[in-house]
Design a protein around this motif. Structure first.
Motif, mmCIF file in Angstrom:
data_model
loop_
_atom_site.group_PDB
_atom_site.id
_atom_site.type_symbol
_atom_site.label_atom_id
_atom_site.label_comp_id
_atom_site.label_asym_id
_atom_site.label_seq_id
_atom_site.Cartn_x
_atom_site.Cartn_y
_atom_site.Cartn_z
ATOM 1 N N GLU A 85 -44.163 -20.714 15.913
ATOM 2 C CA GLU A 85 -43.009 -21.315 16.578
ATOM 3 C C GLU A 85 -43.066 -22.842 16.513
ATOM 4 O O GLU A 85 -42.021 -23.507 16.380
ATOM 5 C CB GLU A 85 -42.934 -20.844 18.037
ATOM 6 C CG GLU A 85 -42.678 -19.369 18.206
ATOM 7 C CD GLU A 85 -43.915 -18.506 18.007
ATOM 8 O OE1 GLU A 85 -43.759 -17.258 17.948
ATOM 9 O OE2 GLU A 85 -45.039 -19.051 17.901
ATOM 10 N N VAL B 71 -41.813 -24.332 22.964
ATOM 11 C CA VAL B 71 -42.296 -23.120 22.281
ATOM 12 C C VAL B 71 -43.796 -22.907 22.472
ATOM 13 O O VAL B 71 -44.318 -21.831 22.180
ATOM 14 C CB VAL B 71 -41.977 -23.175 20.776
ATOM 15 C CG1 VAL B 71 -40.474 -23.215 20.555
ATOM 16 C CG2 VAL B 71 -42.652 -24.365 20.101
ATOM 17 N N ARG C 283 -41.974 -23.828 13.121
ATOM 18 C CA ARG C 283 -40.524 -23.709 12.970
ATOM 19 C C ARG C 283 -39.805 -24.929 13.545
ATOM 20 O O ARG C 283 -38.800 -25.399 12.973
ATOM 21 C CB ARG C 283 -40.024 -22.436 13.653
ATOM 22 C CG ARG C 283 -38.549 -22.168 13.431
ATOM 23 C CD ARG C 283 -38.132 -20.791 13.925
ATOM 24 N NE ARG C 283 -38.767 -19.744 13.137
ATOM 25 C CZ ARG C 283 -39.692 -18.909 13.611
ATOM 26 N NH1 ARG C 283 -40.093 -18.992 14.864
ATOM 27 N NH2 ARG C 283 -40.221 -17.992 12.838
#
Length: 204
Positions: free
Chosen positions: A109, A178, A112
């Motif tokens: 995450e 995240v 990303r």
């Protein structure tokens, strides 16, 4: 190792293992183990997401069994900026995600967030936490390689280097969204870190 159909086919995952862990009796830090897997193996779990994988290691011997394309620093003795430069030179994709070999807990995450922050008007994306830029969980445009290499002669800090380019510095909150405890940024440098994070030394 080369992968072509991942989530980020235009990005090389570059694991930066420039030197030895002097504060850890000289062991290759990428071979430190967490829950039965070395740190490099844990990072390689991210590999299917990327178009290619590269290891930057000035002493490649300990990692020979991994089957990774391996390069050394083009400009020795420049620390993290030198390791990033070596990855930029060797990459076969337009972007490089540089990750340190002593970061066992990088979350997909967090990756990303970096990937999504790229753009036509951006040359590099890094997290900035407590006023400090994190150079080895960051993404760089490989077109920077020539200018970046020339700048190393001045021994610049990473922040000084980034000031020359179109860098996007993501605030701490962007990562905490995240990864609330910032675990992705944990690196293991000292014996105390081994105990704190449940990391074990490689077998001799």
């Amino acid at each position: 190792m080369s992968i072509s159909d991942g989530e980020y086919p235009d990005v090389t995952l570059a694991i930066i293992a420039g030197g030895q862990g002097r504060r850890l009796s000289g062991v290759p830090k990428g071979l430190l183990a967490v829950e039965g897997r070395t740190v490099v193996e844990r990072l390689l779990a991210l590999a299917p997401r990327f178009g290619d994988v590269l290891l930057v290691a000035n002493e490649p011997g300990p990692y020979a069994g991994l089957g990774l394309r391996t390069v050394a620093d083009e400009v020795p003795g420049k620390g993290a900026p030198g390791g990033v430069h070596a990855a930029l030179v060797a990459a076969r994709t337009p972007w490089v995600l540089a990750v340190a070999c002593d970061m066992p807990f990088v979350q997909p995450e967090a990756v990303r967030v970096l990937m999504d922050a790229r753009g036509e008007a951006v040359d590099a994306v890094c997290f900035e936490v407590a006023g400090r830029v994190e150079p080895l969980l960051a993404v760089y445009r490989t077109a920077l390689a020539t200018e970046w290499g020339a700048a190393l002669a001045e021994d610049p800090s990473l922040r000084q280097l980034l000031s020359r380019y179109r860098a996007r510095l993501l605030p701490e909150d962007a990562l905490r969204t995240v990864d609330p405890t910032l675990r992705s940024l944990v690196n293991v440098n000292t014996p105390e870190d081994l105990t704190r994070h449940g990391v074990t030394l490689p077998r001799r």
